[in-house]
Structure formats: C-alpha cells, structure tokens
Motif scaffolding. Sequence first.
Motif, PDB file in Angstrom:
ATOM      1  N   ASN A  21     -17.407  71.027  70.820  1.00  0.00           N
ATOM      2  CA  ASN A  21     -17.379  72.240  71.758  1.00  0.00           C
ATOM      3  C   ASN A  21     -17.322  73.305  70.885  1.00  0.00           C
ATOM      4  O   ASN A  21     -16.398  73.525  69.971  1.00  0.00           O
ATOM      5  CB  ASN A  21     -16.325  72.269  72.844  1.00  0.00           C
ATOM      6  N   VAL A  22     -18.302  74.474  70.893  1.00  0.00           N
ATOM      7  CA  VAL A  22     -18.078  75.664  70.257  1.00  0.00           C
ATOM      8  C   VAL A  22     -18.014  76.526  71.203  1.00  0.00           C
ATOM      9  O   VAL A  22     -18.589  76.974  72.057  1.00  0.00           O
ATOM     10  CB  VAL A  22     -19.418  75.670  69.235  1.00  0.00           C
ATOM     11  N   SER A  23     -16.863  77.598  70.869  1.00  0.00           N
ATOM     12  CA  SER A  23     -16.394  78.572  71.808  1.00  0.00           C
ATOM     13  C   SER A  23     -16.306  79.926  70.680  1.00  0.00           C
ATOM     14  O   SER A  23     -15.613  79.891  69.646  1.00  0.00           O
ATOM     15  CB  SER A  23     -15.175  78.406  72.421  1.00  0.00           C
ATOM     16  N   GLN A  24     -16.700  81.173  71.270  1.00  0.00           N
ATOM     17  CA  GLN A  24     -16.603  82.266  70.694  1.00  0.00           C
ATOM     18  C   GLN A  24     -15.561  83.158  71.395  1.00  0.00           C
ATOM     19  O   GLN A  24     -15.857  83.297  72.776  1.00  0.00           O
ATOM     20  CB  GLN A  24     -17.601  82.997  70.204  1.00  0.00           C
ATOM     21  N   LEU A  25     -14.731  83.569  70.861  1.00  0.00           N
ATOM     22  CA  LEU A  25     -13.725  84.576  71.592  1.00  0.00           C
ATOM     23  C   LEU A  25     -13.722  85.986  70.954  1.00  0.00           C
ATOM     24  O   LEU A  25     -13.702  86.337  69.786  1.00  0.00           O
ATOM     25  CB  LEU A  25     -12.200  83.956  71.438  1.00  0.00           C
ATOM     26  N   ASN A  26     -13.721  86.930  71.783  1.00  0.00           N
ATOM     27  CA  ASN A  26     -13.588  88.263  71.312  1.00  0.00           C
ATOM     28  C   ASN A  26     -11.861  88.615  71.233  1.00  0.00           C
ATOM     29  O   ASN A  26     -11.348  88.510  72.245  1.00  0.00           O
ATOM     30  CB  ASN A  26     -14.481  89.113  72.632  1.00  0.00           C
ATOM     31  N   ALA A  27     -11.784  89.048  69.907  1.00  0.00           N
ATOM     32  CA  ALA A  27     -10.576  89.262  69.766  1.00  0.00           C
ATOM     33  C   ALA A  27      -9.829  90.499  70.405  1.00  0.00           C
ATOM     34  O   ALA A  27      -8.656  90.615  70.600  1.00  0.00           O
ATOM     35  CB  ALA A  27     -10.168  89.578  68.192  1.00  0.00           C
ATOM     36  N   GLU A  28     -10.640  91.350  70.894  1.00  0.00           N
ATOM     37  CA  GLU A  28     -10.166  92.510  71.558  1.00  0.00           C
ATOM     38  C   GLU A  28      -9.988  92.436  73.142  1.00  0.00           C
ATOM     39  O   GLU A  28      -9.301  93.412  73.933  1.00  0.00           O
ATOM     40  CB  GLU A  28     -11.397  93.695  71.363  1.00  0.00           C
ATOM     41  N   GLU A  29     -10.130  91.106  73.616  1.00  0.00           N
ATOM     42  CA  GLU A  29      -9.978  90.829  75.047  1.00  0.00           C
ATOM     43  C   GLU A  29      -8.660  90.305  75.173  1.00  0.00           C
ATOM     44  O   GLU A  29      -8.178  89.487  74.491  1.00  0.00           O
ATOM     45  CB  GLU A  29     -11.002  89.827  75.646  1.00  0.00           C
ATOM     46  N   ALA A  30      -7.860  90.931  76.102  1.00  0.00           N
ATOM     47  CA  ALA A  30      -6.566  90.820  76.280  1.00  0.00           C
ATOM     48  C   ALA A  30      -6.211  89.395  76.633  1.00  0.00           C
ATOM     49  O   ALA A  30      -5.345  88.696  76.294  1.00  0.00           O
ATOM     50  CB  ALA A  30      -6.081  91.880  77.312  1.00  0.00           C
ATOM     51  N   ASN A  31      -7.109  88.697  77.358  1.00  0.00           N
ATOM     52  CA  ASN A  31      -6.930  87.219  77.986  1.00  0.00           C
ATOM     53  C   ASN A  31      -6.859  86.047  76.793  1.00  0.00           C
ATOM     54  O   ASN A  31      -6.689  85.189  76.741  1.00  0.00           O
ATOM     55  CB  ASN A  31      -7.837  86.833  79.102  1.00  0.00           C
ATOM     56  N   ASN A  32      -7.365  86.649  75.535  1.00  0.00           N
ATOM     57  CA  ASN A  32      -7.594  85.811  74.383  1.00  0.00           C
ATOM     58  C   ASN A  32      -6.330  85.823  73.644  1.00  0.00           C
ATOM     59  O   ASN A  32      -6.213  85.109  72.436  1.00  0.00           O
ATOM     60  CB  ASN A  32      -8.867  86.031  73.530  1.00  0.00           C
ATOM     61  N   ALA A  33      -5.490  86.909  73.780  1.00  0.00           N
ATOM     62  CA  ALA A  33      -4.319  87.167  72.979  1.00  0.00           C
ATOM     63  C   ALA A  33      -3.408  85.801  72.859  1.00  0.00           C
ATOM     64  O   ALA A  33      -2.912  85.543  71.743  1.00  0.00           O
ATOM     65  CB  ALA A  33      -3.366  88.180  73.488  1.00  0.00           C
ATOM     66  N   ARG A  34      -3.195  84.894  73.861  1.00  0.00           N
ATOM     67  CA  ARG A  34      -2.537  83.735  73.771  1.00  0.00           C
ATOM     68  C   ARG A  34      -3.196  82.722  72.901  1.00  0.00           C
ATOM     69  O   ARG A  34      -2.352  82.231  71.886  1.00  0.00           O
ATOM     70  CB  ARG A  34      -2.324  82.972  75.198  1.00  0.00           C
ATOM     71  N   LEU A  35      -4.272  82.538  72.821  1.00  0.00           N
ATOM     72  CA  LEU A  35      -5.131  81.816  71.984  1.00  0.00           C
ATOM     73  C   LEU A  35      -4.937  82.158  70.620  1.00  0.00           C
ATOM     74  O   LEU A  35      -4.627  81.449  69.564  1.00  0.00           O
ATOM     75  CB  LEU A  35      -6.559  81.540  72.057  1.00  0.00           C
ATOM     76  N   GLN A  36      -5.051  83.564  70.272  1.00  0.00           N
ATOM     77  CA  GLN A  36      -4.851  84.155  68.911  1.00  0.00           C
ATOM     78  C   GLN A  36      -3.504  83.880  68.284  1.00  0.00           C
ATOM     79  O   GLN A  36      -3.328  83.439  67.261  1.00  0.00           O
ATOM     80  CB  GLN A  36      -5.233  85.559  68.959  1.00  0.00           C
ATOM     81  N   GLN A  37      -2.642  84.016  69.230  1.00  0.00           N
ATOM     82  CA  GLN A  37      -1.039  83.733  68.880  1.00  0.00           C
ATOM     83  C   GLN A  37      -0.758  82.162  68.733  1.00  0.00           C
ATOM     84  O   GLN A  37      -0.156  82.001  67.636  1.00  0.00           O
ATOM     85  CB  GLN A  37      -0.278  84.140  69.834  1.00  0.00           C
ATOM     86  N   GLN A  38      -1.301  81.377  69.373  1.00  0.00           N
ATOM     87  CA  GLN A  38      -1.270  80.005  69.422  1.00  0.00           C
ATOM     88  C   GLN A  38      -1.575  79.296  68.074  1.00  0.00           C
ATOM     89  O   GLN A  38      -1.132  78.541  67.426  1.00  0.00           O
ATOM     90  CB  GLN A  38      -1.744  79.348  70.666  1.00  0.00           C
ATOM     91  N   TYR A  39      -2.840  80.038  67.403  1.00  0.00           N
ATOM     92  CA  TYR A  39      -3.233  79.215  66.423  1.00  0.00           C
ATOM     93  C   TYR A  39      -3.089  80.261  65.104  1.00  0.00           C
ATOM     94  O   TYR A  39      -3.644  79.956  64.078  1.00  0.00           O
ATOM     95  CB  TYR A  39      -4.847  79.143  66.475  1.00  0.00           C
TER      96      TYR A  39
END
Length: 77
Positions: free
Chosen positions: A17-35
Amino acid sequence: MTPIVDGLKNEFAGQVNVSQLNAEEANNARLQQQYGLRGHPTFVLLDENGRSAQTFIGPQTEEILREAITTVIASAK
C-alpha cells in the motif's frame, strides 16, 4: 517526487500500500509524530506488522525506493 511515487504505486499494486500525506494538513500530525517525521519529503516503509522497516529523508531516486520496497516485500515471505 509524485511521478516516482505514483509509478512505484502502480508497479507494486497488490503487493504494498502506498500512501502520500501532506505534512501541512493538521490531521496528519499524529502520523508524523508517531514515525518521527521531520524532513520533507520523508519516505517510511512499514513491514507487514506496521513497524518502520526503513526511513528515507529527502528526495530519493526511483531505484533506491524500488530496491527498498523489494527488500521489505522479500523479508515478509
């Protein structure tokens, strides 16, 4: 990087599975922090258990990412 990621997404369809996340979207902050994502772009390859198998910070070549994906797939077998 999007053309490379899109190409690999198509190449490995059904295998990863390939996913792209926009770092500027607030709802992606948890994943950014997790990894522990800090640089952009950052590529995190997760194993079959959802654990980080490899992390790349900064632009990468298609060949480097392909080899890393192939390694993660092979280790799952």
